[in-house]
Write a protein that holds these residues in place. Structure first.
Motif, PDB file in Angstrom:
ATOM      1  N   LEU A  40      -3.469  13.794   7.532  1.00  0.00           N
ATOM      2  CA  LEU A  40      -4.457  13.776   8.607  1.00  0.00           C
ATOM      3  C   LEU A  40      -5.491  14.891   8.457  1.00  0.00           C
ATOM      4  CD1 LEU A  40      -2.190  12.973  11.706  1.00  0.00           C
ATOM      5  CD2 LEU A  40      -3.778  11.426  10.528  1.00  0.00           C
ATOM      6  N   LYS A  41      -5.155  15.932   7.729  1.00  0.00           N
ATOM      7  CA  LYS A  41      -6.071  17.049   7.531  1.00  0.00           C
ATOM      8  C   LYS A  41      -7.148  16.737   6.479  1.00  0.00           C
ATOM      9  CE  LYS A  41      -4.381  21.195   7.043  1.00  0.00           C
ATOM     10  NZ  LYS A  41      -3.471  22.291   6.601  1.00  0.00           N
ATOM     11  N   LYS A  42      -6.950  15.687   5.716  1.00  0.00           N
ATOM     12  CA  LYS A  42      -7.952  15.318   4.712  1.00  0.00           C
ATOM     13  C   LYS A  42      -9.298  15.078   5.403  1.00  0.00           C
ATOM     14  CE  LYS A  42      -4.635  13.231   1.510  1.00  0.00           C
ATOM     15  NZ  LYS A  42      -4.172  11.963   0.874  1.00  0.00           N
ATOM     16  N   GLN A  43     -10.360  15.376   4.703  1.00  0.00           N
ATOM     17  CA  GLN A  43     -11.691  15.353   5.321  1.00  0.00           C
ATOM     18  C   GLN A  43     -12.019  14.017   5.982  1.00  0.00           C
ATOM     19  OE1 GLN A  43     -14.865  16.470   2.690  1.00  0.00           O
ATOM     20  NE2 GLN A  43     -16.435  16.310   4.256  1.00  0.00           N
ATOM     21  N   GLU A  44     -11.753  12.926   5.288  1.00  0.00           N
ATOM     22  CA  GLU A  44     -12.105  11.624   5.853  1.00  0.00           C
ATOM     23  C   GLU A  44     -11.340  11.327   7.132  1.00  0.00           C
ATOM     24  OE1 GLU A  44      -9.808   8.323   3.512  1.00  0.00           O
ATOM     25  OE2 GLU A  44     -10.419   9.870   2.073  1.00  0.00           O
ATOM     26  N   ASN A  45     -10.077  11.749   7.164  1.00  0.00           N
ATOM     27  CA  ASN A  45      -9.268  11.507   8.356  1.00  0.00           C
ATOM     28  C   ASN A  45      -9.603  12.488   9.470  1.00  0.00           C
ATOM     29  OD1 ASN A  45      -7.849   9.362   7.167  1.00  0.00           O
ATOM     30  ND2 ASN A  45      -6.432  10.778   6.167  1.00  0.00           N
ATOM     31  N   SER A  46      -9.924  13.704   9.101  1.00  0.00           N
ATOM     32  CA  SER A  46     -10.333  14.695  10.085  1.00  0.00           C
ATOM     33  C   SER A  46     -11.618  14.245  10.783  1.00  0.00           C
ATOM     34  CB  SER A  46     -10.548  16.049   9.409  1.00  0.00           C
ATOM     35  OG  SER A  46     -10.945  17.020  10.348  1.00  0.00           O
ATOM     36  N   GLN A  47     -12.527  13.627  10.025  1.00  0.00           N
ATOM     37  CA  GLN A  47     -13.768  13.128  10.610  1.00  0.00           C
ATOM     38  C   GLN A  47     -13.498  11.995  11.602  1.00  0.00           C
ATOM     39  OE1 GLN A  47     -16.023  12.103   7.111  1.00  0.00           O
ATOM     40  NE2 GLN A  47     -16.818  14.187   6.829  1.00  0.00           N
ATOM     41  N   LYS A  48     -12.530  11.146  11.271  1.00  0.00           N
ATOM     42  CA  LYS A  48     -12.173  10.048  12.181  1.00  0.00           C
ATOM     43  C   LYS A  48     -11.542  10.588  13.460  1.00  0.00           C
ATOM     44  CE  LYS A  48     -11.492   6.752   8.394  1.00  0.00           C
ATOM     45  NZ  LYS A  48     -10.517   5.943   7.631  1.00  0.00           N
ATOM     46  N   LEU A  49     -10.694  11.610  13.311  1.00  0.00           N
ATOM     47  CA  LEU A  49     -10.092  12.245  14.495  1.00  0.00           C
ATOM     48  C   LEU A  49     -11.179  12.853  15.374  1.00  0.00           C
ATOM     49  CD1 LEU A  49      -7.003  13.992  12.845  1.00  0.00           C
ATOM     50  CD2 LEU A  49      -6.887  12.211  14.597  1.00  0.00           C
ATOM     51  N   ASN A  50     -12.134  13.473  14.752  1.00  0.00           N
ATOM     52  CA  ASN A  50     -13.213  14.104  15.498  1.00  0.00           C
ATOM     53  C   ASN A  50     -14.059  13.059  16.220  1.00  0.00           C
ATOM     54  OD1 ASN A  50     -14.811  16.398  16.281  1.00  0.00           O
ATOM     55  ND2 ASN A  50     -16.369  15.716  14.813  1.00  0.00           N
ATOM     56  N   ALA A  51     -14.310  11.932  15.563  1.00  0.00           N
ATOM     57  CA  ALA A  51     -15.103  10.865  16.174  1.00  0.00           C
ATOM     58  C   ALA A  51     -14.413  10.302  17.405  1.00  0.00           C
ATOM     59  CB  ALA A  51     -15.348   9.756  15.154  1.00  0.00           C
ATOM     60  N   LEU A  52     -13.086  10.350  17.396  1.00  0.00           N
ATOM     61  CA  LEU A  52     -12.304   9.849  18.529  1.00  0.00           C
ATOM     62  C   LEU A  52     -11.966  10.962  19.523  1.00  0.00           C
ATOM     63  CD1 LEU A  52      -9.858   7.562  16.512  1.00  0.00           C
ATOM     64  CD2 LEU A  52     -11.655   6.783  18.068  1.00  0.00           C
ATOM     65  N   SER A  53     -12.508  12.151  19.302  1.00  0.00           N
ATOM     66  CA  SER A  53     -12.249  13.332  20.162  1.00  0.00           C
ATOM     67  C   SER A  53     -10.759  13.686  20.184  1.00  0.00           C
ATOM     68  CB  SER A  53     -12.757  13.070  21.595  1.00  0.00           C
ATOM     69  OG  SER A  53     -14.147  12.827  21.599  1.00  0.00           O
ATOM     70  N   LEU A  54     -10.118  13.538  19.037  1.00  0.00           N
ATOM     71  CA  LEU A  54      -8.671  13.763  18.963  1.00  0.00           C
ATOM     72  C   LEU A  54      -8.284  15.025  18.191  1.00  0.00           C
ATOM     73  CD1 LEU A  54      -7.296  10.144  18.376  1.00  0.00           C
ATOM     74  CD2 LEU A  54      -7.177  11.537  20.459  1.00  0.00           C
ATOM     75  N   LEU A  55      -9.263  15.796  17.782  1.00  0.00           N
ATOM     76  CA  LEU A  55      -8.919  17.019  17.062  1.00  0.00           C
ATOM     77  C   LEU A  55      -8.057  17.975  17.895  1.00  0.00           C
ATOM     78  CD1 LEU A  55     -12.098  17.919  14.954  1.00  0.00           C
ATOM     79  CD2 LEU A  55      -9.849  17.161  14.140  1.00  0.00           C
ATOM     80  N   PRO A  56      -8.346  18.148  19.207  1.00  0.00           N
ATOM     81  CA  PRO A  56      -7.470  19.017  20.014  1.00  0.00           C
ATOM     82  C   PRO A  56      -6.020  18.516  20.045  1.00  0.00           C
ATOM     83  CG  PRO A  56      -9.554  18.681  21.126  1.00  0.00           C
ATOM     84  CD  PRO A  56      -9.538  17.723  19.972  1.00  0.00           C
TER      85      PRO A  56
END
Length: 235
Positions: free
Chosen positions: A130-146
């Motif tokens: 999940l820390k990979k850049q592409e997946n991190s970007q998807k998490l961020n787009a869904l406001s799920l980084l927190p």
């Protein structure tokens, strides 16, 4: 002055040993001052006293369980959100949720029900993916980084407390067992009492023998009371 030391409880053996040492060291019995058997008895008792009530385990199990519960909750919150979001195809970025959920599926959507070690291994791989850049970007787009950071934090917290527990348990297991030290103490106490008994008719030893004999009688009486009480509890 006869007593079967092996039949005394751990506490009664400790009490008898301490009382005998204290009595011998009152200063009233010059014949026993600094005697090698008394010195060795004190050493054996000190070792026994240190470990006979020691914990077998560290007692950190409750903390480990609580840390595991918190990481389970963080895992489920993120997993369940993705599972729900990916099914709502009219929402923006639902495909991101689908992609991320498949990563959860890859490492196990029920790893929160696995053993500590299995869950830790799978959580480590899940987080790395999940820390990979592409997946991190998807998490961020869904406001799920927190939420992702919370899961990482709880996983790290679990690993730290689990490591503390393992280290504490290892330290306890390295300590000489109470049973082994007990045998040493019994042997030394028996030798000491045999010495006093052998010398009981010598004027300077008579009072010491009388004092210690009373302590032995009290220990035997304590054992008998314990047996009677247990017997009364039987139906």
């Amino acid at each position: 002055m006869k007593i079967t030391l092996s039949k005394l409880s751990t506490k009664d053996l400790a009490t008898l040993s301490q009382r005998i040492i204290n009595s011998a060291e009152t200063g009233n019995f010059a014949v026993i001052n600094n005697h090698p058997l008394l010195t060795e008895l004190k050493t054996m008792y000190a070792d026994y006293d240190e470990v006979y009530t020691k914990q077998i385990y560290s007692g950190k199990g409750v903390n480990v369980a609580e840390a595991d519960r918190q990481r389970d909750n963080a895992f489920r919150v993120l997993k369940n959100f993705l599972n729900g979001y990916r099914k709502m195809t009219t929402l923006n970025n639902y495909q991101f949720a689908e992609d991320l959920f498949q990563i959860f599926r890859l490492y196990g959507i029920d790893i929160d029900k696995e053993s500590y070690s299995t869950q830790s291994a799978q959580m480590k791989k899940l987080i790395e993916d999940l820390k990979k850049q592409e997946n991190s970007q998807k998490l961020n787009a869904l406001s799920l980084l927190p939420a992702f950071n919370e899961m990482k934090s709880k996983q790290q917290a679990f690993e730290e407390i689990f490591s503390e527990q393992a280290s504490a348990n290892a330290t306890l297991r390295q300590m000489k067992s109470a049973s082994a030290i007990r045998r040493d103490l019994e042997k030394q106490l028996k030798s000491f009492l045999n010495l006093i008994t052998a010398m009981k008719d010598i004027p300077d030893w008579k009072i010491l023998y009388a004092d210690l004999n009373e302590l032995v009688k009290a220990a035997k009486q304590s054992k008998q009371i314990s047996v009677n009480i247990k017997g009364e509890e039987k139906p």
